[in-house]
Design a protein around this motif. Sequence first.
Motif, PDB file in Angstrom:
ATOM      1  N   ILE A   1       0.837  -1.205   0.000  1.00 28.91           N
ATOM      2  CA  ILE A   1       0.000   0.000   0.000  1.00 28.91           C
ATOM      3  C   ILE A   1       0.866   1.247   0.000  1.00 28.91           C
ATOM      4  N   ASN A   2       1.915   1.245   0.791  1.00 29.78           N
ATOM      5  CA  ASN A   2       2.813   2.398   0.856  1.00 29.78           C
ATOM      6  C   ASN A   2       3.467   2.680  -0.499  1.00 29.78           C
ATOM      7  N   ARG A   3       3.710   1.621  -1.256  1.00 31.31           N
ATOM      8  CA  ARG A   3       4.375   1.781  -2.550  1.00 31.31           C
ATOM      9  C   ARG A   3       3.422   2.150  -3.679  1.00 31.31           C
ATOM     10  N   TYR A   4       2.213   1.609  -3.655  1.00 33.05           N
ATOM     11  CA  TYR A   4       1.369   1.686  -4.849  1.00 33.05           C
ATOM     12  C   TYR A   4       0.003   2.344  -4.667  1.00 33.05           C
ATOM     13  N   ALA A   5      -0.413   2.646  -3.463  1.00 33.59           N
ATOM     14  CA  ALA A   5      -1.785   3.128  -3.261  1.00 33.59           C
ATOM     15  C   ALA A   5      -2.071   4.438  -3.980  1.00 33.59           C
ATOM     16  N   GLU A   6      -1.069   5.295  -4.110  1.00 31.28           N
ATOM     17  CA  GLU A   6      -1.308   6.579  -4.773  1.00 31.28           C
ATOM     18  C   GLU A   6      -1.719   6.392  -6.236  1.00 31.28           C
TER      19      GLU A   6
END
Length: 299
Positions: free
Chosen positions: A120-125
């Motif tokens: 999530i930290n890597r790809y949620a944006e």
Amino acid sequence: MKSPFIEFCRKTQIESIKKQMEGQSLPEGVAVFNDIRYAHDANRFHTLDIYVPSEVKDLLPIVVVAHGGAFIGGDKSFNKEYGMRLALQGYCVININYDLAPEATLLEMVRTLSDAMIWINRYAEKYHGDLKNVYGLGDSAGAWLVLTYSIVNKNKLLREKYEFPVKNPINFTALVLVCPVCNIKTAMGPTSKIKWFKRYIFKNGTKDNNYSLTSIQDLVRYILNLQNVLIITTPNDEYYYQSIELKELFVNNKIKHTFLEVKSDENELGHCFNIIHPQYKESAIASERTCEFFLRNKK
């Protein structure tokens, strides 16, 4: 470890939940991304779904949803309509699967959530998720999971004791616990109908190393600046006593929380009523209070 008993329990559980979920209908206006793998393997438990409003342009607060299932079963599909309805309120909802017993220990379940949070930290944006506001929402066993992750991730001593990797970059902004089962020792006590699961969750009985990670009551002394918590329950929940135990624990330890008890003269509310029956007016009230709670805690 394959177990015919566990497979039977999982099948029975799915059939029961599907019957309870009759009448659900998926809302329109939601973009759905199914079965995204958050770990570098083919494990079906290491997948997540994402729901966002179809016309989304800006970043939206993230809600990470963890399903229930008595630690041996359950699936993110149980929370799909609930998550899609929540997305329509202006959220990026990330609905996760995670490792289950007996294939995994309780510690491994929490590590699985940590893996999902790293993804999530890597790809949620890319899916319009706002990493400044990441809320955790779990029902039943999923409530234990998001709460335990929050406690362990903030405490260096616990991370070292349970051999966690370095501190995860994401701490939840706030937590919503729906009909939580957070004291596994009492939930699987001698009078419980799920007492048989104990031998599968604790593979060596109570001598298992992670037995001390069983209940929030055991971890409360390690709590450091726990996020604000909303507990949602109903007196008709068969595990209602668990919500009361958790409320009393928070009160006695001065942990900030809000307690929402929902009653009805019209509908038969039960365990995780707002997840299983999101179309009920009582569920709509619970969802409204949930969104208000998120808004109050938004950074």
